[in-house]
Design an enzyme around this catalytic site. Structure first.
Site, PDB file in Angstrom:
ATOM      1  N   HIS A  17       0.853  -1.198   0.000  1.00 44.04           N
ATOM      2  CA  HIS A  17       0.000   0.000   0.000  1.00 44.04           C
ATOM      3  C   HIS A  17       0.884   1.241   0.000  1.00 44.04           C
ATOM      4  O   HIS A  17       1.302   1.730   1.046  1.00 44.04           O
ATOM      5  CB  HIS A  17      -0.916  -0.009   1.225  1.00 44.04           C
ATOM      6  CG  HIS A  17      -2.005   1.021   1.177  1.00 44.04           C
ATOM      7  ND1 HIS A  17      -3.346   0.700   1.283  1.00 44.04           N
ATOM      8  CD2 HIS A  17      -1.970   2.373   1.040  1.00 44.04           C
ATOM      9  CE1 HIS A  17      -4.074   1.802   1.215  1.00 44.04           C
ATOM     10  NE2 HIS A  17      -3.244   2.833   1.069  1.00 44.04           N
ATOM     11  N   HIS A  19       1.184   5.018  -2.241  1.00 40.33           N
ATOM     12  CA  HIS A  19       0.679   5.927  -3.274  1.00 40.33           C
ATOM     13  C   HIS A  19       1.833   6.662  -3.951  1.00 40.33           C
ATOM     14  O   HIS A  19       2.640   7.314  -3.284  1.00 40.33           O
ATOM     15  CB  HIS A  19      -0.273   6.951  -2.658  1.00 40.33           C
ATOM     16  CG  HIS A  19      -1.566   6.359  -2.194  1.00 40.33           C
ATOM     17  ND1 HIS A  19      -2.681   6.299  -3.000  1.00 40.33           N
ATOM     18  CD2 HIS A  19      -1.923   5.791  -1.012  1.00 40.33           C
ATOM     19  CE1 HIS A  19      -3.669   5.731  -2.327  1.00 40.33           C
ATOM     20  NE2 HIS A  19      -3.234   5.410  -1.116  1.00 40.33           N
ATOM     21  N   ASP A  21       1.738   9.382  -5.822  1.00 42.83           N
ATOM     22  CA  ASP A  21       1.669  10.837  -5.701  1.00 42.83           C
ATOM     23  C   ASP A  21       1.824  11.328  -4.267  1.00 42.83           C
ATOM     24  O   ASP A  21       1.856  12.539  -4.027  1.00 42.83           O
ATOM     25  CB  ASP A  21       0.370  11.379  -6.312  1.00 42.83           C
ATOM     26  CG  ASP A  21      -0.857  10.584  -5.912  1.00 42.83           C
ATOM     27  OD1 ASP A  21      -0.717   9.491  -5.353  1.00 42.83           O
ATOM     28  OD2 ASP A  21      -1.987  11.057  -6.165  1.00 42.83           O
ATOM     29  N   GLY A 175      -9.749   7.704  -1.730  1.00 44.17           N
ATOM     30  CA  GLY A 175     -10.434   8.974  -1.534  1.00 44.17           C
ATOM     31  C   GLY A 175     -11.291   8.996  -0.289  1.00 44.17           C
ATOM     32  O   GLY A 175     -11.343   8.025   0.478  1.00 44.17           O
ATOM     33  N   HIS A 202      -9.728   1.011  -0.101  1.00 45.25           N
ATOM     34  CA  HIS A 202      -9.585   1.786   1.125  1.00 45.25           C
ATOM     35  C   HIS A 202     -10.917   1.723   1.872  1.00 45.25           C
ATOM     36  O   HIS A 202     -11.947   2.159   1.345  1.00 45.25           O
ATOM     37  CB  HIS A 202      -9.294   3.256   0.814  1.00 45.25           C
ATOM     38  CG  HIS A 202      -7.915   3.527   0.311  1.00 45.25           C
ATOM     39  ND1 HIS A 202      -7.449   3.058  -0.894  1.00 45.25           N
ATOM     40  CD2 HIS A 202      -6.902   4.257   0.860  1.00 45.25           C
ATOM     41  CE1 HIS A 202      -6.203   3.479  -1.071  1.00 45.25           C
ATOM     42  NE2 HIS A 202      -5.849   4.204  -0.020  1.00 45.25           N
ATOM     43  N   GLU A 205     -11.171   3.389   7.314  1.00 37.56           N
ATOM     44  CA  GLU A 205     -10.118   4.316   7.737  1.00 37.56           C
ATOM     45  C   GLU A 205     -10.748   5.507   8.451  1.00 37.56           C
ATOM     46  O   GLU A 205     -10.423   5.799   9.601  1.00 37.56           O
ATOM     47  CB  GLU A 205      -9.320   4.792   6.523  1.00 37.56           C
ATOM     48  CG  GLU A 205      -8.208   5.773   6.852  1.00 37.56           C
ATOM     49  CD  GLU A 205      -7.500   6.305   5.615  1.00 37.56           C
ATOM     50  OE1 GLU A 205      -6.443   6.933   5.778  1.00 37.56           O
ATOM     51  OE2 GLU A 205      -8.008   6.106   4.490  1.00 37.56           O
ATOM     52  N   ASP A 283       1.892   3.904   3.069  1.00 42.74           N
ATOM     53  CA  ASP A 283       0.808   4.714   2.516  1.00 42.74           C
ATOM     54  C   ASP A 283       1.380   5.842   1.655  1.00 42.74           C
ATOM     55  O   ASP A 283       1.278   5.804   0.439  1.00 42.74           O
ATOM     56  CB  ASP A 283      -0.094   5.268   3.621  1.00 42.74           C
ATOM     57  CG  ASP A 283      -1.454   5.737   3.093  1.00 42.74           C
ATOM     58  OD1 ASP A 283      -1.774   5.439   1.935  1.00 42.74           O
ATOM     59  OD2 ASP A 283      -2.182   6.401   3.848  1.00 42.74           O
TER      60      ASP A 283
END
Length: 358
Positions: A17, A19, A21, A175, A202, A205, A283
């Site tokens: 996991h 990202h 960006d 998101g 996701h 959370e 993350d």
């Protein structure tokens, strides 16, 4: 063997996991912004890092996500995506991550004319470049976005189908959770599952276990991203355990987004002791100012994970990866041999629990 950061750094690790960006190098952001004529609020690396990294502060998930507007502004060209993907894999390899799944949403990289297809090709090129240069394998997870229309998620799912066996290993839904339920995107996941592609979502959370329930039962998720609130529904937790649905735990990020009131109250140890498939992940390496080594260190310091536990977590992550079975099996064997040979972590001699056989 006494646990130190150096020991954890040297362990062969797996990350599921991460990202793209949210894991840039600030120096590269500044350089790329100059090349692409993008205006940043500051051009000093230290100052930019202060703006982007959460540090010891906390915020809502939405406030956390807002920082991506800045990182995304420097990821709108082919060269920028190639560079970012390659550098992320290089950074992961530098701390002995052997396999990483990099996730992002190609639709967020089209502001300067790049198509979503070209955005996938660029990231694939960057990761392939890193695989040749460093001791790391990788896969791409394409993300749908909860707060962008389900029609866009369907288009992104179709993109994942196009690139199946061509670098893409799975599909995700990321998101803001609240007011944007996963079930609205189930058509995208029907396409994904109908084409025999893996899914992770996701969930749990910033919203309750009903979000996890939707991810699994409406969308067919094979893994759950975060899942911090799973403990609130023991029946669902038992179902996940019975079906070996892995949890992609991101400790530092969960603290930053207030998913847990304090890191010491994170349920990761409870999940692990219940036998759930627990994996540790960063993350967002930049936004949460962390590395996989630091996530392991936190698990040791706060939850008393020992080297045998880490062996279990690493092997579990590789078992739960979206790599195809034959490659996954080979990597598990290679990593297990190294853990046993170099670190003496032989499963028959585990002081507490045996390595899972499933």
């Amino acid at each position: 063997m006494k646990i130190s950061r150096d020991i954890l750094h040297s362990l062969p690790k797996v990350e599921l996991h991460c990202h793209l960006d949210g894991s840039l190098r600030v120096e590269s952001m500044i350089d790329q912004a100059q090349k692409d004529k993008v205006e940043l609020p500051v051009t000093d690396p230290e100052e930019l890092h202060k703006i982007l990294a959460i540090g010891k502060r906390r915020c809502t998930l939405e406030e956390y996500i807002d920082r991506f507007e800045l990182t995304l502004s420097t990821l709108q060209t082919h060269d920028s995506l190639v560079r970012a993907a390659c550098e992320l894999a290089e950074d992961a390899a530098a701390e002995n991550v052997r396999y990483i799944e990099v996730r992002y949403s190609p639709i967020l990289h089209t502001k300067q004319g790049m198509t979503p297809q070209e955005a996938v090709e660029a990231v694939r090129e960057g990761l392939k470049r890193a695989e040749k240069a460093f001791n790391i394998k990788s896969g791409i997870i394409i993300c749908g976005i909860r707060n962008i229309s389900p029609e866009i998620s369907l288009k992104l799912a179709d993109l994942a189908v196009q690139f199946k066996n061509k670098g893409v290993v799975g599909f995700d839904l990321a998101g803001a959770e609240e007011n944007f339920p996963a079930k609205h995107h189930r058509e995208a996941f029907y396409l994904i599952l109908n084409n025999n592609i893996n899914a992770t979502i996701h969930a749990g959370e910033a919203f309750g276990p009903e979000s996890i329930h939707q991810a699994i039962h409406y969308c067919g998720a094979h893994r759950i991203g975060h899942g911090t609130r799973l403990k609130e529904d023991h029946n669902l937790m038992q179902y996940m355990n019975d079906h070996r649905i892995a949890i992609e735990v991101c400790l530092t990020s969960n603290f930053h987004t207030k998913s847990v009131r304090s890191l010491k109250y994170h349920p990761v140890r409870y999940y692990y002791d219940q036998g759930l498939r627990v994996t540790l992940n960063t993350d967002n390496r930049l936004i949460s100012n962390t590395t996989l080594t630091e996530e392991f260190w936190t698990a040791h310091e706060l939850y008393d994970f020992n080297l045998y536990d880490f062996r279990e977590v690493i092997i579990t992550a590789m078992k739960s990866s979206f790599l195809n079975y034959s490659e996954r099996k080979q990597m598990i064997r290679t990593i297990a041999d190294e853990l046993e040979g170099d670190f003496g972590l032989v499963p028959e001699y585990f002081p507490s629990q045996q390595t899972s056989k499933e």
